[in-house]
Design an enzyme around this catalytic site. Structure first.
Site, PDB file in Angstrom:
ATOM      1  CG  LEU A 124      -2.605  -0.239  -0.149  1.00 41.17           C
ATOM      2  CD1 LEU A 124      -1.040   0.843  -1.432  1.00 41.17           C
ATOM      3  CD2 LEU A 124      -3.214  -0.703  -1.692  1.00 41.17           C
ATOM      4  CG  ASP A 125      -1.535   2.967   7.126  1.00 41.35           C
ATOM      5  OD1 ASP A 125      -2.695   2.539   7.098  1.00 41.35           O
ATOM      6  OD2 ASP A 125      -0.657   3.060   7.983  1.00 41.35           O
ATOM      7  CB  VAL A 126      -1.958   4.512   0.974  1.00 45.83           C
ATOM      8  CG1 VAL A 126      -0.922   4.474   0.587  1.00 45.83           C
ATOM      9  CG2 VAL A 126      -2.795   4.346  -0.320  1.00 45.83           C
TER      10      VAL A 126
ATOM     11  N   GLY B 149       3.000   0.499   2.135  1.00 50.91           N
ATOM     12  CA  GLY B 149       3.169   1.651   1.336  1.00 50.91           C
ATOM     13  C   GLY B 149       2.196   2.694   2.300  1.00 50.91           C
TER      14      GLY B 149
ATOM     15  CB  THR C  66       2.200   1.771   9.384  1.00 48.65           C
ATOM     16  OG1 THR C  66       0.820   1.908   9.820  1.00 48.65           O
ATOM     17  CG2 THR C  66       2.055   0.310   8.694  1.00 48.65           C
TER      18      THR C  66
END
Length: 227
Positions: A142-144, A68, A75
């Site tokens: 999750l990297d938002v 994400g 990433t």
């Protein structure tokens, strides 16, 4: 230090700017900013690699992965470096950011997106997971944001609440993992994950960033290996 704007766009979420930092000595680097707030750069990428490598280590067989947030691709790059990974779905809400990666505005972008294992989906990660087939992924990263305490956009707060976390749980296969990177300890997130998943915990990482000692956290929640 000189800053040169490389690209700029406006969306309903505000302004996204890619600029080049040119120090008096040393190599230039790219920096991504959203609504004037620093998001990431190409100089210090250790946290992106740490997120991917630490999350991948939690899964025995991470064949199918969702990332994400595309960012500048680091990433995703770290995920692709794992030979166990067979496909990566990258969900990015900003079309312009995907375009900058594809057209070479971000120099490493075309090579990364050319990997046949990669599919890029331009969508809100919450919508994308809600529409995904059940039990279709082994790992969701999750990297938002840099966690619930450092939101890039206020609307991202929903990503740390039960409805979204339940959607993430539902797309995971038995033994699958949801991993969320946070720049600060987030006990409320750990508690929420514990209500949604049978197994959840926090892992602290001490990281040296440009001679500064920083403390980061990875929140991991796991689906049982057997029903």
């Amino acid at each position: 230090m000189e800053y040169v704007e490389i690209a700029r766009t406006e969306s309903e979420r505000g302004e996204l700017v890619l600029r080049e930092r040119r120090p008096e000595s040393g190599p230039a680097s790219l920096e991504l900013r959203a609504n004037g707030v620093f998001v990431m750069d190409t100089l210090e990428t250790s946290t992106e690699h740490a997120l991917a490598e630490s999350a991948l280590a939690q899964v025995e067989d991470p064949r199918a992965v969702v990332v994400g947030g595309l960012g500048l691709g680091f990433t995703m790059h770290a995920v692709l470096a794992d030979s166990r990974v067979e496909k990566v779905a990258v969900v990015e809400i900003e079309q312009a950011l995907v375009d900058w990666m594809r057209d070479g505005t971000v120099p490493q972008g075309p090579a990364l997106l050319a990997d046949e294992r990669v599919t890029v989906v331009v969508a809100d990660i919450a919508v994308a997971l809600a529409e995904a087939a059940p039990a279709s992924y082994d790992l969701v990263l999750l990297d938002v944001d840099n966690g619930p305490g450092y939101l890039v956009h206020d609307t991202n707060a929903v990503l740390y609440r039960e409805p979204f976390l339940e959607a993430a749980r539902d797309v995971l296969r038995p033994g699958g993992v949801l991993a969320i990177w946070s720049a600060a300890e987030a006990p409320d997130l750990e508690e929420t994950l514990g209500r949604v998943f049978d197994e959840a915990g926090a892992h602290r990482y001490d990281v040296l960033l440009q001679d500064r000692e920083e403390e980061y956290w990875l929140y991991v929640a796991r689906v049982p290996s057997t029903p």
